[in-house]
Design an enzyme around this catalytic site. Structure first.
Site, PDB file in Angstrom:
ATOM      1  N   LEU A  18       0.827  -1.218   0.000  1.00  0.00           N
ATOM      2  CA  LEU A  18       0.000   0.000   0.000  1.00  0.00           C
ATOM      3  C   LEU A  18       0.857   1.262   0.000  1.00  0.00           C
ATOM      4  O   LEU A  18       0.459   2.295  -0.521  1.00  0.00           O
ATOM      5  CB  LEU A  18      -0.904   0.038   1.244  1.00  0.00           C
ATOM      6  CG  LEU A  18      -1.999  -1.021   1.354  1.00  0.00           C
ATOM      7  CD1 LEU A  18      -2.659  -0.979   2.734  1.00  0.00           C
ATOM      8  CD2 LEU A  18      -3.061  -0.828   0.278  1.00  0.00           C
ATOM      9  N   GLY A  19       1.993   1.185   0.638  1.00  0.00           N
ATOM     10  CA  GLY A  19       2.833   2.377   0.729  1.00  0.00           C
ATOM     11  C   GLY A  19       4.141   2.046   1.415  1.00  0.00           C
ATOM     12  O   GLY A  19       4.309   0.962   1.969  1.00  0.00           O
ATOM     13  N   VAL A  26       4.029  -0.828   4.101  1.00  0.00           N
ATOM     14  CA  VAL A  26       2.661  -1.110   4.542  1.00  0.00           C
ATOM     15  C   VAL A  26       1.968  -1.957   3.479  1.00  0.00           C
ATOM     16  O   VAL A  26       1.938  -1.589   2.303  1.00  0.00           O
ATOM     17  CB  VAL A  26       1.863   0.195   4.787  1.00  0.00           C
ATOM     18  CG1 VAL A  26       0.461  -0.131   5.302  1.00  0.00           C
ATOM     19  CG2 VAL A  26       2.580   1.100   5.772  1.00  0.00           C
ATOM     20  N   ASP A 134       3.612  15.205  14.919  1.00  0.00           N
ATOM     21  CA  ASP A 134       3.997  15.205  13.517  1.00  0.00           C
ATOM     22  C   ASP A 134       2.765  15.134  12.626  1.00  0.00           C
ATOM     23  O   ASP A 134       2.693  14.336  11.705  1.00  0.00           O
ATOM     24  CB  ASP A 134       4.946  14.033  13.230  1.00  0.00           C
ATOM     25  CG  ASP A 134       5.635  14.198  11.879  1.00  0.00           C
ATOM     26  OD1 ASP A 134       5.880  15.358  11.489  1.00  0.00           O
ATOM     27  OD2 ASP A 134       5.889  13.190  11.222  1.00  0.00           O
TER      28      ASP A 134
HETATM   29  P1  AMP Z   1       3.332   5.217   6.655  1.00  0.00           P
HETATM   30  O1  AMP Z   1       4.694   4.639   6.672  1.00  0.00           O
HETATM   31  O2  AMP Z   1       2.507   4.910   7.864  1.00  0.00           O
HETATM   32  O3  AMP Z   1       3.293   6.681   6.316  1.00  0.00           O
HETATM   33  O4  AMP Z   1       2.573   4.468   5.468  1.00  0.00           O
HETATM   34  C1  AMP Z   1       2.994   4.589   4.124  1.00  0.00           C
HETATM   35  C2  AMP Z   1       1.760   4.665   3.260  1.00  0.00           C
HETATM   36  O5  AMP Z   1       1.018   3.450   3.340  1.00  0.00           O
HETATM   37  C3  AMP Z   1       0.771   5.754   3.651  1.00  0.00           C
HETATM   38  O6  AMP Z   1       1.134   6.973   3.131  1.00  0.00           O
HETATM   39  C4  AMP Z   1      -0.519   5.217   3.058  1.00  0.00           C
HETATM   40  O7  AMP Z   1      -0.615   5.505   1.703  1.00  0.00           O
HETATM   41  C5  AMP Z   1      -0.361   3.714   3.246  1.00  0.00           C
HETATM   42  N1  AMP Z   1      -1.013   3.300   4.484  1.00  0.00           N
HETATM   43  C6  AMP Z   1      -0.469   3.323   5.714  1.00  0.00           C
HETATM   44  N2  AMP Z   1      -1.312   2.847   6.628  1.00  0.00           N
HETATM   45  C7  AMP Z   1      -2.431   2.500   5.967  1.00  0.00           C
HETATM   46  C8  AMP Z   1      -3.693   1.966   6.370  1.00  0.00           C
HETATM   47  N3  AMP Z   1      -3.935   1.666   7.637  1.00  0.00           N
HETATM   48  N4  AMP Z   1      -4.623   1.744   5.425  1.00  0.00           N
HETATM   49  C9  AMP Z   1      -4.359   2.055   4.136  1.00  0.00           C
HETATM   50  N5  AMP Z   1      -3.198   2.566   3.699  1.00  0.00           N
HETATM   51  C10 AMP Z   1      -2.238   2.798   4.595  1.00  0.00           C
END
Ligand code: AMP
Length: 447
Positions: A18-19, A26, A134
Site C-alpha cells: 500500500l505504501g 505497509v 507530527d
Molecule cells: P506510513 O509509513 O505509515 O506513512 O505508510 C505509508 C503509506 O502506506 C501511507 O502513506 C498510506 O498511503 C499507506 N497506508 C499506511 N497505513 C495504511 C492503512 N492503515 N490503510 C491504508 N493505507 C495505509
C-alpha cells in the site's frame, strides 16, 4: 516480504503493497480467522535500532494501543519476529487525504468536515496525554465512508518525510507543518504544537498549497516564526480569523482546542443539540471506565489506607521494553514463557495511581502480606509466614505512568518459592486485582 501469498504467524495473509516509508512498508492484509481487511506495517528492527529509536518506539506503540477513537487509525495488535515488527492496523480504504488535495483545493464544507474530525481526534488524544507531534496530510487517511483516520498517533518516533513527489508534500527535512517553538527547540507544549499543525492542515485543505513555503529553508523558518502567511482571496473572514488564532507564533496566546470547538466557523454543520463533535463519526467511541469502583462491598476488606502517597515513575525515564507487549494480542513469537509460568507480569490500569495503590494495600491485607513502601513508584509486599523453601515471599509491585490516564503496573517476585508465588499470583493476586486491571500483558484487552 514481496511474496504476496505470505502468511504472518498463521493469522494474516499479506496482500499488495500500500505504501512505503523510511522505516516501514505497509501491505494490505486479511485476517485468516475473520476475513477482515487490515493494513500490515512491517518494520525492520535493525533500521530503528540503528537510529536509536527502539525504546521510544516500544513505548509509543503501547500508547497507540491505548488510544481508541473513530477518527484515529486503530492499532489492533503488534507482532514481532527476530528481525521485524508488524503493526496490524485498521485498513483505511479511502487512502490518503493528501491525494484528494493533490487534485485541487477542497470545498469549504468538505474541508470543514475533515478539520472537525481532525480536531475531535486530536482533542481525544490530548485528553489522554498523548501528542502526535507530527501531524501532516500524509498522516491523514480516509475510510470507505470518507471519514478521517489520523495515523501514527503516538508513533512520532517512526514518522518521516518520505516523499518529495508533489507540491504539497513536506519536502524531506522541511518543517512545513511544524510549530515555531518546535523548530526553535525551546521545549514545547505538545498540545499547542499539534494545534499549530492542525492550522497548517486546514489552510492546505482549503487553499491547495502550504501557508509557509520557500525554497530557502532559513526563509521558511523565518516565515513560520513570524506566522508570515497570506490567505487566498476566497477565504471567508470567519475562517481568516480562526486561522490567525491558530497560526499564532506564541504558543501561550495560541487558541486552545476547547476554543476552536466553540468557534462559529468550526461549528457550522454540527448538530448543535448534541453540543460536541462526536456526532460527526458513525462508529461509537469506546468508553473509558472511570476509577470509581475500586472497593466493592463484597470484598473482605472495607477500609482503605490513607497512606497512599507514592510517586509513580514517569514514562520518559524507563526502558519500556515490556510496554510493547501490552498492545492487544501481542505475540513475541516464543520469546517469552507462557503467561501462567511468568514470574514478572504486568497490567495496564485506567485507575489513578492512588487508587491502584489503595487496591494493592487492600489486597495485601486480604492475603496477609505486609506492605512495605519504597521510593519511585515501587511497593514491596512481604508474606508474614515462610514459604516451602524456608524463605519469606516478597513481591515487588512497580507503578509507571504511561499517560495521565493510564498506568502500567509490574508485579514480580523478589524472594521466596517460585511455585508458591505462581500459585498465589494465579489464584489470589490476579483475581483480587481484577477491578483495577484493564488488560494483563499478553492477554486481549476488553473492547
Ligand atoms: P506510513 O509509513 O505509515 O506513512 O505508510 C505509508 C503509506 O502506506 C501511507 O502513506 C498510506 O498511503 C499507506 N497506508 C499506511 N497505513 C495504511 C492503512 N492503515 N490503510 C491504508 N493505507 C495505509
Amino acid at each position: 516480504m514481496e511474496n504476496k501469498s505470505k502468511i504472518l504467524m498463521d493469522r494474516y495473509e499479506f496482500g499488495r503493497l500500500l505504501g512505503q516509508g523510511t522505516f516501514a512498508k505497509v501491505y494490505y492484509g486479511r485476517s485468516l480467522e475473520t476475513g477482515q481487511s487490515v493494513a500490515i506495517k512491517e518494520i525492520h528492527k535493525e533500521k530503528i535500532l540503528k537510529v536509536g529509536l527502539m525504546d521510544q518506539t516500544k513505548r509509543e506503540i503501547s500508547v497507540m494501543g491505548l488510544v481508541k477513537h473513530p477518527n484515529i487509525l486503530q492499532l489492533y495488535e503488534v507482532m514481532a519476529t527476530k528481525t521485524k515488527i508488524y503493526f496490524i492496523l485498521e485498513y483505511a480504504k479511502g487512502g490518503e487525504l493528501f491525494n484528494k488535495i493533490a487534485k485541487g483545493k477542497l470545498k469549504e464544507g468538505v474541508a470543514r468536515k475533515y478539520f472537525q474530525q481532525l480536531i475531535t481526534a486530536v482533542d481525544f488524544c490530548h485528553s489522554r496525554g498523548v501528542y502526535h507531534r507530527d501531524l501532516k496530510p500524509e498522516n491523514l487517511l480516509l475510510d470507505e465512508n470518507k471519514n478521517l483516520k489520523v495515523s501514527d498517533f503516538g508513533l512520532s518516533a517512526l514518522s518521516d518525510s518520505k516523499r518529495q513527489d508533489g507540491l504539497l508534500h513536506t519536502t524531506c527535512g522541511t518543517p512545513a507543518y511544524v510549530a515555531p517553538e518546535v523548530i526553535s527547540r525551546k521545549g514545547y507544549d505538545g498540545a499547542k504544537a499539534d494545534i499549530w499543525s492542525c492550522g497548517v492542515i486546514l489552510f492546505v485543505l482549503l487553499a491547495g498549497y502550504l501557508p509557509f513555503h520557500d525554497s530557502n529553508l532559513m526563509e521558511m523558518y523565518r516565515k513560520i516564526s513570524k506566522a508570515d502567511y497570506k490567505c487566498p482571496s476566497w477565504f471567508p473572514p470567519e475562517l481568516r480569523k480562526l486561522l490567525s488564532r491558530i497560526l499564532d507564533p506564541n504558543p501561550y496566546t495560541r487558541i486552545s482546542i476547547a476554543k476552536i470547538m466553540e468557534n462559529p466557523w468550526f461549528k457550522k454543520g454540527l448538530d448543535s443539540g448534541r453540543g460536541n463533535t462526536s456526532v460527526l463519526v458513525e462508529r461509537e467511541m469506546i468508553p473509558l471506565h472511570t476509577d470509581d469502583n475500586i472497593c466493592s462491598p463484597t470484598e473482605c476488606c472495607s477500609s482503605v489506607s490513607s497512606e497512599t502517597k507514592l510517586e509513580v515513575t514517569k514514562p520518559n525515564n524507563f526502558n519500556a521494553f515490556d510496554l510493547i507487549s501490552l498492545s492487544t494480542g501481542f505475540d513475541l513469537s516464543g520469546l517469552f514463557v507462557s503467561n501462567d509460568e511468568k514470574e514478572d507480569v504486568q497490567f495496564i490500569s485506567k485507575n489513578s495511581a492512588a487508587s491502584i495503590i489503595a487496591k494493592l494495600e487492600e489486597t495485601a491485607r486480604c492475603l496477609r502480606l505486609k506492605v512495605m513502601k519504597k521510593e519511585g513508584g515501587l511497593m514491596r509486599l512481604e508474606a508474614e509466614s515462610e514459604c516451602r523453601n524456608g524463605t519469606a515471599m516478597t513481591i515487588d509491585v512497580e507503578i509507571f505512568e504511561i499517560t495521565s490516564s493510564f498506568h502500567l503496573v509490574e508485579v514480580r517476585k523478589s524472594s521466596g518459592d517460585t511455585i508458591d508465588y505462581l500459585v498465589m499470583l494465579k489464584q489470589c493476586l490476579k483475581p483480587a486485582l481484577a477491578d483495577i486491571v484493564w488488560a494483563w500483558q499478553g492477554e486481549k484487552q476488553p473492547i
